[in-house]
Scaffold this motif. Structure first.
Motif, PDB file in Angstrom:
ATOM      1  N   ALA A   1      -2.842  -3.325 -14.399  1.00 21.99           N
ATOM      2  CA  ALA A   1      -2.618  -3.527 -12.963  1.00 21.99           C
ATOM      3  C   ALA A   1      -2.744  -5.004 -12.600  1.00 21.99           C
ATOM      4  N   ARG A   2      -3.727  -5.672 -13.180  1.00 19.51           N
ATOM      5  CA  ARG A   2      -3.880  -7.105 -12.907  1.00 19.51           C
ATOM      6  C   ARG A   2      -2.721  -7.902 -13.484  1.00 19.51           C
ATOM      7  N   ALA A   3      -2.235  -7.528 -14.650  1.00 19.80           N
ATOM      8  CA  ALA A   3      -1.080  -8.216 -15.228  1.00 19.80           C
ATOM      9  C   ALA A   3       0.141  -8.038 -14.326  1.00 19.80           C
ATOM     10  N   ARG A   4       0.309  -6.845 -13.788  1.00 18.96           N
ATOM     11  CA  ARG A   4       1.435  -6.584 -12.886  1.00 18.96           C
ATOM     12  C   ARG A   4       1.284  -7.397 -11.593  1.00 18.96           C
ATOM     13  N   GLU A   5       0.069  -7.475 -11.051  1.00 23.02           N
ATOM     14  CA  GLU A   5      -0.175  -8.260  -9.840  1.00 23.02           C
ATOM     15  C   GLU A   5       0.088  -9.748 -10.073  1.00 23.02           C
ATOM     16  N   ARG A   6      -0.352 -10.261 -11.216  1.00 21.05           N
ATOM     17  CA  ARG A   6      -0.103 -11.674 -11.530  1.00 21.05           C
ATOM     18  C   ARG A   6       1.383 -11.942 -11.652  1.00 21.05           C
ATOM     19  N   ALA A   7       2.104 -11.038 -12.295  1.00 22.75           N
ATOM     20  CA  ALA A   7       3.552 -11.221 -12.439  1.00 22.75           C
ATOM     21  C   ALA A   7       4.240 -11.191 -11.079  1.00 22.75           C
ATOM     22  N   GLU A   8       3.810 -10.287 -10.199  1.00 22.98           N
ATOM     23  CA  GLU A   8       4.397 -10.234  -8.851  1.00 22.98           C
ATOM     24  C   GLU A   8       4.053 -11.488  -8.057  1.00 22.98           C
ATOM     25  N   GLY A   9       2.857 -12.041  -8.284  1.00 19.09           N
ATOM     26  CA  GLY A   9       2.469 -13.269  -7.603  1.00 19.09           C
ATOM     27  C   GLY A   9       3.288 -14.465  -8.071  1.00 19.09           C
TER      28      GLY A   9
ATOM     29  N   VAL B   1      10.063 -12.228 -16.438  1.00 19.62           N
ATOM     30  CA  VAL B   1       9.150 -12.037 -17.553  1.00 19.62           C
ATOM     31  C   VAL B   1       8.162 -13.189 -17.570  1.00 19.62           C
ATOM     32  N   THR B   2       6.880 -12.845 -17.545  1.00 25.66           N
ATOM     33  CA  THR B   2       5.833 -13.853 -17.629  1.00 25.66           C
ATOM     34  C   THR B   2       5.055 -13.624 -18.916  1.00 25.66           C
ATOM     35  N   TRP B   3       4.301 -14.624 -19.293  1.00 28.22           N
ATOM     36  CA  TRP B   3       3.490 -14.516 -20.502  1.00 28.22           C
ATOM     37  C   TRP B   3       2.491 -13.365 -20.355  1.00 28.22           C
ATOM     38  N   GLY B   4       1.925 -13.201 -19.181  1.00 25.84           N
ATOM     39  CA  GLY B   4       0.928 -12.153 -18.940  1.00 25.84           C
ATOM     40  C   GLY B   4       1.482 -10.754 -19.081  1.00 25.84           C
TER      41      GLY B   4
END
Length: 150
Positions: A34-42, A52-55
Motif C-alpha cells: 500500500a505504501r509503495a502504491r501511495e508513493r508511486a501515486e505521489g 513505473v517507479t523504482w518503488g
C-alpha cells in the motif's frame, strides 16, 4: 490412522508459530504494498497514465524475498519439516486468500487469512495431518477464487 488420538502437545506451538508468522507476513506485505502504491501515486499522479517507479517495480520481489527468508528461518526454528514442500505453496498461492480477504473485509481480515493459510499449510508437514492441511488449503484457494472471480 487413528483419529481418536489427541493432538500432539508439541504440534500446538509449531502451528501457532506458523499462524503468527503468516499473520505478520500478510499484514506487513499489505502495508508495504500500500505504501509503495501511495508513493508511486505521489510521484506519478493519479491521472491513469502508466508510470513505473523504482518503488513499485521492486515492491513485489521485496515482499517475496522477505517472506521466503522469514518462513525458512521461522520454520527451521519451529522444526517444521519438510520445508521444501510447505514454503513454495505458501508463497505461490498465498496471494489468492490474502487478496480475497483484503477485497471483502480489509486489512484485519488479511492478517487472519494469512494466519489460517500458514497454519493450514504447516499441517501438511506431518503425515497424520497432511490431508487436513491440504483440504483446508484447497478450500481457502477455491473460496478465494470464487470471491475474486465469481
Amino acid at each position: 490412522m487413528d483419529s481418536s488420538r489427541p493432538v500432539s502437545p508439541a504440534l500446538v506451538p509449531r502451528l501457532s508459530g506458523a499462524a503468527v508468522t503468516g499473520a505478520g507476513l500478510a499484514a506487513g506485505a499489505t502495508v508495504y504494498l500500500a505504501r509503495a502504491r501511495e508513493r508511486a501515486e505521489g510521484i506519478c499522479g493519479a491521472d491513469g497514465v502508466m508510470c513505473v517507479t523504482w518503488g513499485n517495480l521492486t515492491a513485489l520481489p521485496v515482499v517475496i524475498v522477505t517472506a521466503l527468508v522469514v518462513l525458512v528461518v521461522v520454520y527451521k526454528r519451529l522444526d517444521i519439516r519438510p520445508r521444501l514442500a510447505v514454503i513454495p505453496p505458501t508463497l505461490l498461492l498465498a496471494p489468492l486468500p490474502l487478496t480475497a480477504a483484503q477485497t471483502v473485509l480489509g486489512g484485519t481480515a488479511t492478517a487472519a487469512a494469512g494466519a489460517v493459510w500458514a497454519g493450514a499449510l504447516a499441517l501438511t508437514a506431518w503425515d497424520r495431518y497432511r490431508v487436513l492441511g491440504l483440504t483446508a488449503g484447497a478450500v481457502l484457494v477455491c473460496g478465494s477464487i470464487f470471491v475474486l472471480y465469481g
